[in-house]
Design a protein around this motif. Structure first.
Motif, PDB file in Angstrom:
ATOM      1  N   ILE A 249     -21.554 -34.552 -10.652  1.00 42.41           N
ATOM      2  CA  ILE A 249     -20.535 -33.218 -10.595  1.00 42.41           C
ATOM      3  C   ILE A 249     -21.226 -31.688  -9.695  1.00 42.41           C
ATOM      4  O   ILE A 249     -21.910 -31.397 -11.070  1.00 42.41           O
ATOM      5  N   TRP A 250     -21.220 -31.516  -9.054  1.00 45.16           N
ATOM      6  CA  TRP A 250     -21.379 -30.325  -8.036  1.00 45.16           C
ATOM      7  C   TRP A 250     -20.375 -29.684  -7.235  1.00 45.16           C
ATOM      8  O   TRP A 250     -20.114 -30.418  -6.723  1.00 45.16           O
ATOM      9  N   PRO A 251     -20.064 -28.406  -7.276  1.00 44.81           N
ATOM     10  CA  PRO A 251     -20.496 -27.669  -8.629  1.00 44.81           C
ATOM     11  C   PRO A 251     -19.754 -28.184 -10.012  1.00 44.81           C
ATOM     12  O   PRO A 251     -18.985 -29.075 -10.565  1.00 44.81           O
TER      13      PRO A 251
ATOM     14  N   LEU B 100     -17.385 -29.375 -18.685  1.00 49.37           N
ATOM     15  CA  LEU B 100     -17.444 -31.701 -18.550  1.00 49.37           C
ATOM     16  C   LEU B 100     -19.088 -31.314 -19.040  1.00 49.37           C
ATOM     17  O   LEU B 100     -20.007 -30.348 -18.966  1.00 49.37           O
ATOM     18  N   GLU B 101     -19.399 -31.490 -20.640  1.00 48.20           N
ATOM     19  CA  GLU B 101     -21.018 -31.554 -20.799  1.00 48.20           C
ATOM     20  C   GLU B 101     -22.221 -32.714 -20.015  1.00 48.20           C
ATOM     21  O   GLU B 101     -21.678 -33.984 -20.584  1.00 48.20           O
ATOM     22  N   PRO B 102     -22.482 -32.609 -19.562  1.00 46.04           N
ATOM     23  CA  PRO B 102     -23.391 -33.877 -19.112  1.00 46.04           C
ATOM     24  C   PRO B 102     -24.163 -34.637 -20.245  1.00 46.04           C
ATOM     25  O   PRO B 102     -24.885 -33.401 -21.778  1.00 46.04           O
ATOM     26  N   VAL B 103     -24.735 -35.271 -21.052  1.00 45.46           N
ATOM     27  CA  VAL B 103     -25.227 -36.018 -21.813  1.00 45.46           C
ATOM     28  C   VAL B 103     -26.057 -36.989 -21.321  1.00 45.46           C
ATOM     29  O   VAL B 103     -25.763 -37.980 -20.206  1.00 45.46           O
ATOM     30  N   ARG B 104     -27.746 -37.199 -21.410  1.00 46.20           N
ATOM     31  CA  ARG B 104     -28.562 -37.569 -21.499  1.00 46.20           C
ATOM     32  C   ARG B 104     -28.120 -39.083 -22.150  1.00 46.20           C
ATOM     33  O   ARG B 104     -28.434 -38.732 -23.630  1.00 46.20           O
ATOM     34  N   SER B 105     -28.417 -39.709 -21.869  1.00 43.43           N
ATOM     35  CA  SER B 105     -28.366 -41.565 -23.503  1.00 43.43           C
ATOM     36  C   SER B 105     -29.743 -41.769 -22.598  1.00 43.43           C
ATOM     37  O   SER B 105     -30.066 -41.601 -21.915  1.00 43.43           O
TER      38      SER B 105
ATOM     39  N   TYR C 172     -24.672 -39.238 -19.066  1.00 41.53           N
ATOM     40  CA  TYR C 172     -22.623 -39.185 -18.112  1.00 41.53           C
ATOM     41  C   TYR C 172     -22.561 -38.022 -18.860  1.00 41.53           C
ATOM     42  O   TYR C 172     -23.120 -37.219 -19.203  1.00 41.53           O
ATOM     43  N   TYR C 173     -20.911 -37.681 -18.747  1.00 46.66           N
ATOM     44  CA  TYR C 173     -20.673 -36.109 -19.196  1.00 46.66           C
ATOM     45  C   TYR C 173     -19.335 -36.724 -20.186  1.00 46.66           C
ATOM     46  O   TYR C 173     -18.970 -38.268 -20.181  1.00 46.66           O
TER      47      TYR C 173
ATOM     48  N   MET D  54     -29.921 -28.915  -9.083  1.00 44.49           N
ATOM     49  CA  MET D  54     -30.477 -30.225  -8.014  1.00 44.49           C
ATOM     50  C   MET D  54     -30.042 -31.609  -8.598  1.00 44.49           C
ATOM     51  O   MET D  54     -29.527 -31.898  -7.948  1.00 44.49           O
ATOM     52  N   THR D  55     -29.638 -31.886 -10.059  1.00 40.53           N
ATOM     53  CA  THR D  55     -29.276 -32.958 -10.679  1.00 40.53           C
ATOM     54  C   THR D  55     -27.858 -32.731 -10.648  1.00 40.53           C
ATOM     55  O   THR D  55     -27.366 -33.645 -11.694  1.00 40.53           O
ATOM     56  N   GLY D  56     -26.711 -31.592 -11.471  1.00 39.85           N
ATOM     57  CA  GLY D  56     -25.631 -31.778 -12.559  1.00 39.85           C
ATOM     58  C   GLY D  56     -26.397 -31.640 -13.447  1.00 39.85           C
ATOM     59  O   GLY D  56     -24.894 -31.896 -14.669  1.00 39.85           O
ATOM     60  N   GLY D  57     -27.479 -30.912 -13.776  1.00 47.03           N
ATOM     61  CA  GLY D  57     -27.604 -31.391 -15.046  1.00 47.03           C
ATOM     62  C   GLY D  57     -28.392 -32.228 -15.923  1.00 47.03           C
ATOM     63  O   GLY D  57     -28.600 -31.668 -17.065  1.00 47.03           O
ATOM     64  N   MET D  58     -29.104 -32.881 -15.235  1.00 41.37           N
ATOM     65  CA  MET D  58     -29.594 -33.879 -15.862  1.00 41.37           C
ATOM     66  C   MET D  58     -31.257 -33.707 -15.406  1.00 41.37           C
ATOM     67  O   MET D  58     -31.332 -32.706 -14.740  1.00 41.37           O
ATOM     68  N   GLU D  59     -31.765 -34.317 -17.258  1.00 41.57           N
ATOM     69  CA  GLU D  59     -33.583 -34.472 -16.339  1.00 41.57           C
ATOM     70  C   GLU D  59     -33.930 -35.093 -15.983  1.00 41.57           C
ATOM     71  O   GLU D  59     -33.445 -35.940 -15.282  1.00 41.57           O
TER      72      GLU D  59
END
Length: 598
Positions: free
Chosen positions: A385-387, A392-397, A402-403, A572-577
Motif C-alpha cells: 500500500i503506497w501511499p 493500516l499498520e504494517p506488520v512483519r511476521s 501484512y497490514y 520504497m517498501t510500504g513499511g517493510m524491512e
C-alpha cells in the motif's frame, strides 16, 4: 438381358467428430454415446489424429493439460484449419485450457449437452475453415481498444499499454477457439450479452495470472494461524477471500480455521470473484495433485478426501465457505461490504496488480473499511500500500508481511517552510540536507522533510534533489501524475540522485507502464548499484510478464543484498524491512530460502 447398372449401397455417412481420450475404451464409449443420439462420431487412435483437421470437431476427454496444450499449438500451426475442440475434463486441473477450446464440460455432463455443442461447432466450422489461415484477420488497434474497454468496464481488468500485445494474442486465441473468422466479426458477436459474458470470462483467464493452489504463500497462513485466528476464539467472525478464483484460497482459510479454532467454530468465509466459471469450479471443490502440492501433508490427509487421481473438499469445509459473484469495482460493492462485514481478515492477493492507480486506491479504501477494529489485510507479495494509509499498520511476521487496522491518527499536510528556517549550504551540506529529508520522510515526519527539500530549492531551484523530494511528497499525498512530472524533471539532470529514476519507475509501474518502469529501474541501478528495491521491483515485473527465469535471476541478485542486513528505505517498501522483503520475494518466486549461519 438386364443391362441396368447394379445398385450400389450408399457410402457410409462421414463422421462429424473425432473423440480422443487417454484410454481407448473411454473414447469408444463417448463416440458411441454421441452416435446413439444422432451425432456421428468415431474414436481416434491418438490425440494428434483428432486434432489434424480432417473432421470439423474434436472431443477430447481427460488429456493431461501440458500434453493437450502442446497438441493445440501443433494443430494451429498446420496448413489445414484446426477443428473445434470440445474438452471434457474430470477435474478443474485443466481449467487453464478452457479459454483455448470451443467449449468445456465436466465429466458428468449429460450426453445431450455435449451433442448439442458438437452440432453447433459443426455448423460454424465450414465458414471458419474457408477463412483459414486467419493471419490477416487479427485485431487492429481500434478493435483492441474496443475489447480493452469492454474488459475493463465489465471485469475491472485494466489492459495497460504494455499489455496490448498480450490482449491481441488473447483475442487471436479466442478467434480460433470459437471459430470466428475475423476480429470484426468477433466484435459484432460481442454485442450479444450472452456471448460477451462468456468471452470476457475467457479473456480474463488468458490475461490474468491465475496460477493458484492450496496454501499459496505459506507464510501468510502461518501468520493467520498464529497471530490473527487466536484472537477470534469464543466469538463469531467473518473472513473475506476477495478474488478467490477457483477456490483453493478460501478452502485453505477454512482448513486454517479448523486447525486453530476447531470444526464447530462460528467462522464464515465469504469468497468472491467476478469470474463465473472459476466460481463454478470452486463450488465443485475438486482438485488435481498440482493444486495440493504446497499444503502440509498431515493437513492434506486430515481435511481433503482422495477422489480418483485428485482430491475433493469434504462437507465440513464446504459448510464454512459461501461463494458469491462480486466485482470489487462495482458501484454497489461498498454497500455489500457494509452488509456483509466487518471482517476479521481479508485476503486480496494478486488482484490489485491488474487495476489502474485510481482503482487501486479505491479498492484499498474499500478493503480497509471492511476490516473490524483490529482486522488483518493480506495482499499479494508484490502489492504494498503506497501511499501509506494511517489506519493500516504494517506488520512483519515470520515469512510474510501484512497490514493490521488501527485507530487512524491525523497526518499533517506538508506545508512550505518559512524562508531561512532550514538553509542548504555548500554541495556537501546540500547532500546531507537531502539525506536528512529522506530520513524524515521514512519516519513520516512530512512537514520537517518538506522543510529540507524546500531549502534545497530555495538555494538552487534546479537542484534535482529538491525536485525529487517534492515529487516524493506529492506521491505520498496520492497526487501521482504531478509527482511523475516532477520526478521526470529531476531525473533529466545528469546529477540526479538514483531515487529520481527509481521514483519515475515506481510511478510508471503503478500507471501500467511496466516496460518504461524496467528502463527507469535500470537507470537507477546505473546511478546507484546498491539500490536494491529497483532489482526487487524488476523481479516482480518480470514475474508478472511470465519470464520466470529472468525474474529468478534478478531476485537472486536482490536477495544477496537483502540478506546481508542492508537497511531499505521504508518509503520504497510500504513499511517493510529488508528481511521481510526477502521472505516475500522468496515466497512469490518459490525460491529456496538460505538459512543464516549461526
Amino acid at each position: 438381358m438386364n443391362l441396368a447398372a447394379p445398385t450400389l449401397p450408399d457410402p457410409p455417412p462421414t463422421p462429424l467428430a473425432w473423440v480422443a481420450a487417454d484410454r481407448p475404451a473411454e473414447a469408444r464409449a463417448t463416440a458411441e454415446a454421441l452416435s446413439r443420439i444422432g451425432v456421428r462420431a468415431t474414436a481416434a487412435d491418438a490425440l494428434d489424429q483428432a486434432l489434424a483437421g480432417d473432421l470439423p470437431v474434436a472431443v477430447v476427454c481427460t488429456a493431461a493439460p501440458p500434453r493437450l496444450r502442446g497438441a493445440l499449438e501443433w494443430a494451429r500451426s498446420r496448413a489445414a484449419a484446426p477443428p473445434a475442440v470440445i474438452l471434457v475434463c474430470p477435474t478443474p486441473s485443466a481449467s487453464d485450457l478452457e479459454p483455448r477450446v470451443y467449449q468445456a464440460f465436466p465429466e458428468d455432463a449429460p450426453p445431450r449437452a455435449l451433442a448439442s455443442a458438437v452440432l453447433a461447432a459443426g455448423r460454424e466450422w465450414p465458414a471458419f475453415a474457408r477463412a483459414w489461415p486467419l493471419a490477416a484477420a487479427g485485431p487492429g488497434q481500434r478493435e483492441l481498444a474496443q475489447v480493452a474497454a469492454l474488459v475493463e468496464q465489465h471485469r475491472g481488468l485494466a489492459i495497460r499499454a504494455d499489455r496490448r500485445r498480450a490482449l491481441a494474442e488473447a483475442v487471436g486465441v479466442r478467434l480460433v477457439a470459437r471459430l470466428v473468422p475475423t476480429a470484426q466479426a468477433y466484435l459484432r458477436r460481442l454485442a450479444s450479452a450472452r456471448f460477451r459474458a462468456q468471452e470476457l470470462d475467457a479473456l480474463t483467464l488468458l490475461l490474468a495470472v491465475n496460477e493458484t493452489h492450496f496454501w499459496r504463500h505459506a507464510g501468510q497462513f502461518t501468520a493467520l494461524m498464529t497471530e490473527v485466528l487466536p484472537r477470534l476464539r469464543g466469538r463469531p467472525a467473518k473472513i473475506w477471500s476477495a478474488g478467490c478464483a477457483s477456490g483453493e484460497e478460501p478452502y485453505s482459510l477454512a482448513i486454517a480455521c479448523v486447525e486453530v479454532l476447531g470444526p464447530e467454530a462460528p467462522v464464515e468465509i465469504v469468497a468472491t470473484d467476478n469470474h463465473a466459471p472459476s466460481l463454478a469450479r470452486a463450488r465443485r471443490g475438486r482438485y488435481g495433485q498440482r493444486a495440493v502440492r504446497n499444503i502440509p501433508p498431515e493437513m492434506l490427509r486430515r481435511h481433503l478426501r482422495p477422489r480418483g487421481d485428485g482430491w475433493e473438499v469434504p462437507p465440513h469445509l464446504r459448510r464454512m465457505v459461501r461463494f458469491e459473484r462480486r466485482d470489487l469495482l462495482a458501484p454497489d460493492t461498498r454497500e455489500w461490504v457494509r452488509r456483509s462485514g466487518p471482517f476479521a481478515a481479508v485476503f486480496c492477493r494478486n488482484t490489485l496488480i491488474y487495476f489502474r492507480p485510481e482503482a487501486v486506491a479505491e479498492t484499498v479504501d474499500l478493503l480497509s473499511t471492511s476490516l473490524d477494529s483490529d482486522g488483518a489485510l493480506f495482499l499479494g507479495p508484490s502489492e504494498t500500500i503506497w501511499p501509506r494509509r494511517p489506519e493500516l499498520e504494517p506488520v512483519r511476521s515470520a515469512g510474510c508481511f501484512y497490514y493490521r487496522r488501527v485507530a487512524a491518527t491525523p497526518r499533517p499536510r506538508p506545508t512550505p517552510a518559512a524562508a531561512g528556517r532550514v538553509r542548504a549550504g555548500p554541495a556537501d551540506d546540500a547532500e546531507a540536507v537531502y539525506r536528512a529529508g529522506l530520513a524524515l520522510l521514512d519516519v513520516e515526519e512530512f512537514e520537517r522533510a518538506q522543510q529540507r527539500f524546500q531549502s534545497l530549492l530555495e538555494a538552487d531551484p534546479t537542484d534535482p534533489r529538491g525536485m525529487v523530494g517534492q515529487a516524493l511528497l506529492l506521491a505520498n499525498e496520492g497526487r501521482e501524475q504531478e509527482a511523475l512530472v516532477a520526478a521526470r524533471q529531476a531525473a533529466a539532470s545528469p546529477s540526479a540522485p538514483a531515487e529520481a529514476c527509481y521514483l519515475c519507475g515506481l510511478l510508471q509501474e503503478r500507471s501500467g507502464d511496466d516496460a518504461g518502469a524496467l528502463v527507469r529501474y535500470d537507470e537507477a541501478l546505473l546511478r546507484d548499484p546498491g539500490l536494491v528495491m529497483a532489482r526487487v521491483n524488476r523481479a516482480w515485473i518480470l514475474l508478472r510478464r511470465g519470464d520466470r527465469a529472468a525474474a529468478a535471476a534478478e531476485a537472486g541478485r536482490a536477495l544477496q543484498a537483502l540478506r546481508s542486513g542492508l537497511r531499505v528505505p521504508r518509503w520504497m517498501t510500504g513499511g517493510m524491512e529488508a528481511r521481510a522483503v526477502a521472505e516475500i520475494l522468496e515466497s512469490s518466486l518459490q525460491l529456496p530460502e538460505r538459512r543464516d549461519e549461526p
